[in-house]
Design an enzyme around this catalytic site. Structure first.
Site, PDB file in Angstrom:
ATOM      1  N   HIS A 172      -0.500   1.147  -5.864  1.00 34.06           N
ATOM      2  CA  HIS A 172       0.502   0.887  -4.816  1.00 34.06           C
ATOM      3  C   HIS A 172       0.426   1.926  -3.702  1.00 34.06           C
ATOM      4  CE1 HIS A 172       4.682   0.531  -3.205  1.00 34.06           C
ATOM      5  NE2 HIS A 172       4.588  -0.731  -3.600  1.00 34.06           N
ATOM      6  N   ASN A 270      12.796  -6.395  -2.176  1.00 32.99           N
ATOM      7  CA  ASN A 270      12.188  -7.730  -2.304  1.00 32.99           C
ATOM      8  C   ASN A 270      12.995  -8.655  -3.205  1.00 32.99           C
ATOM      9  OD1 ASN A 270       9.825  -6.634  -0.945  1.00 32.99           O
ATOM     10  ND2 ASN A 270       9.414  -5.592  -2.877  1.00 32.99           N
ATOM     11  N   SER A 344       7.173  -3.286   0.744  1.00 36.56           N
ATOM     12  CA  SER A 344       6.344  -2.080   0.573  1.00 36.56           C
ATOM     13  C   SER A 344       5.155  -2.097   1.522  1.00 36.56           C
ATOM     14  CB  SER A 344       5.807  -2.001  -0.864  1.00 36.56           C
ATOM     15  OG  SER A 344       6.800  -1.580  -1.750  1.00 36.56           O
TER      16      SER A 344
END
Lengths: 402, 80
Positions: A172, A270, A344
């Site tokens: 990530h 989200n 993100s």
């Protein structure tokens, strides 16, 4: 948005009118209504593929059979269309009548052979700015320090996670850093990063299992502030309930950051399912008033289905939006690249553009940088609750428009 | 007794030194792991029964559970 921009984007009328008849008003009556007002040149057609026949262009009015919709031609003139609309408003057989407007295809971005759609949509592709001299911190799962696209880059890094090095074991963090401060693929053929010459500061605050403790995140934030970073990008967060307020420690540190010329930008979250009518509140820490909350847009520049919205007040608002669906960026070796979606991914687009703005003026730091970003967005269709000020955009273009 | 992750927030604007409170908290059984002087925050863990005692320490504004974040599994099908 300025009045001038609003005026420029006002829907354009064709000069004609659209009439909707109530169900049960038969075709002969529809003919009669329109011919009495628009003259005898009224024709009706069954909706089908293709365009109207050529003779339809000469008619004063048209009717689409079976769907109870009629059109007054722009050839009647603006004044006559207006007069007829006034008369039809009081006709109880008419459900609605309004001017007709031109419609345009939505602008849709897509990756091409040279760049990602996100780099294009935020204007970075056509900008000469690179983020040079701007310190940009990414607090996340760390970074693949051996990634070939970052060879030769000066990267300052620190891990705040117990027993783990900065090396990204999850992916990530590498993806987010790639979007914010990456550049071209190592063969020089494809661009996915927004601020390719920014000084990159990596703070590992989330473990390789994707979990982060508040103490590690706050310590990472304090570290970045002490390193005199100009921008901190945080693609992390936790859901909050409707009515729930922010965590004071995040706000305290964000205020200190602004006072020290550092802007903190965070992913909004989200947790929405907009296609089912559910909009989740902006998560923590993006809901701290002094942290800029970022929503995600899809390639049509519409808010993403999952993107959290401004449900709560006092910091729970969306401030700005960035590309966040189908975002190509770096991934730890051996994969090297992958495409992901989420706020993100939107957050580092905003952080990268913030670096480009900061590059233009050493006084654009902290609150001044915040103001520059939200005052120079590209306006979009969705509500402020969902996208804040709009799509983040590079310096220079808004001035040119104005 | 179960150990809980907590934060102890001290009144730095009123002149309280987080390090002083940290030492006092440790004497009361708190396992202090991290002090962030910039915001007067002390992070660690303690028995749930000890939270009330920590709140009574001089200069302590509040004691609260520590929050955590969790990324979803990394996947193109799951919003990140």
């Amino acid at each position: 948005m300025s009045r001038k921009l609003l005026d420029l984007q006002r829907p354009r009328p064709t000069g004609g009118s659209v009439i909707s008849f109530h169900a049960g008003v038969d075709l002969a009556t529809q003919h009669s209504i329109l011919s009495n007002l628009a003259g005898s040149d009224v024709a009706s057609y069954v909706p089908q593929a293709g365009h109207f026949p050529d003779e339809a262009q000469q008619m004063g009015a048209l009717i689409l059979e079976h769907v109870n919709i009629g059109f007054l031609s722009e050839n009647l003139g603006l004044s006559e269309n207006s007069n007829i609309r006034s008369k039809l408003k009081d006709d109880e057989r008419v459900r609605s009548v309004r001017p007709e407007f031109y419609y345009f295809a939505f602008e849709t971005f897509e990756d091409d052979d040279e760049k990602t759609w996100g780099v294009d949509a935020v204007g970075a592709w056509t900008s000469a700015l690179t983020g040079a001299g701007v310190k940009l911190a990414v607090l996340d799962t760390g970074f693949d320090l051996q990634h070939p696209d970052f060879t030769g880059r000066n990267i300052v890094s620190e891990s705040f996670v117990r027993g783990e090095t900065v090396q990204d074991g999850q992916g990530h963090g590498t993806h987010c850093a790639g979007t914010a401060a990456g550049g071209l693929t190592s063969d020089g053929s494809f661009r996915y990063g927004v601020a390719p010459e920014a000084d990159l500061y990596i703070g590992k605050v989330l473990g390789n299992n994707g979990t982060g403790r508040e103490r590690d995140i706050l310590t990472g934030m304090a570290w970045a502030i002490e390193q005199n970073c100009d921008i901190i990008s945080m693609s992390l967060g936790a859901p909050v309930r409707e009515g729930e307020t922010f965590i004071p420690e995040y706000e305290d540190l964000a205020q200190i950051a602004l006072q020290n010329g550092c802007l903190i930008i965070a992913a909004a979250g989200n947790d929405s399912a907009r296609s089912y009518g559910y909009i989740a509140p902006v998560g923590s820490p993006a809901n701290a008033p002094s942290i800029m909350a970022v929503a995600a847009l899809d390639p049509t520049l519409a808010v993403a289905d999952f993107s959290s919205g401004g449900i709560n007040s006092n910091g729970g608002e969306i401030n700005i939006a960035g590309p966040g669906v189908g975002v190509f960026s770096a991934s730890p070796a051996p994969q090297l690249y992958r495409t992901l979606s989420g706020t993100s991914m939107a957050c580092p687009h905003v952080a990268g553009i913030a670096a480009l703005w900061a590059e233009t003026d050493p006084n654009l730091r902290g609150q001044a940088l915040w103001d520059a970003l939200v005052q120079n967005t590209r306006p979009l269709q969705d509500a402020e609750r969902d996208i804040g000020a709009g799509l983040v955009f590079v310096p220079g273009v808004a001035d040119a428009i104005a | 007794m179960a150990q809980v992750d907590i934060k102890v927030i001290v009144d730095i604007k009123g002149g309280t030194d987080p390090e002083d409170v940290s030492r006092s908290a440790a004497q009361m059984g708190m396992q202090v792991e991290r002090v962030i002087p910039m915001i007067g925050a002390i992070y660690g863990s303690c028995d749930a029964d000890n939270i009330c005692k920590l709140e009574e320490l001089k200069g302590v504004l509040r004691v609260a559970p520590e929050s955590h974040v969790q990324l979803p599994p990394i996947s193109p099908k799951i919003p990140q």
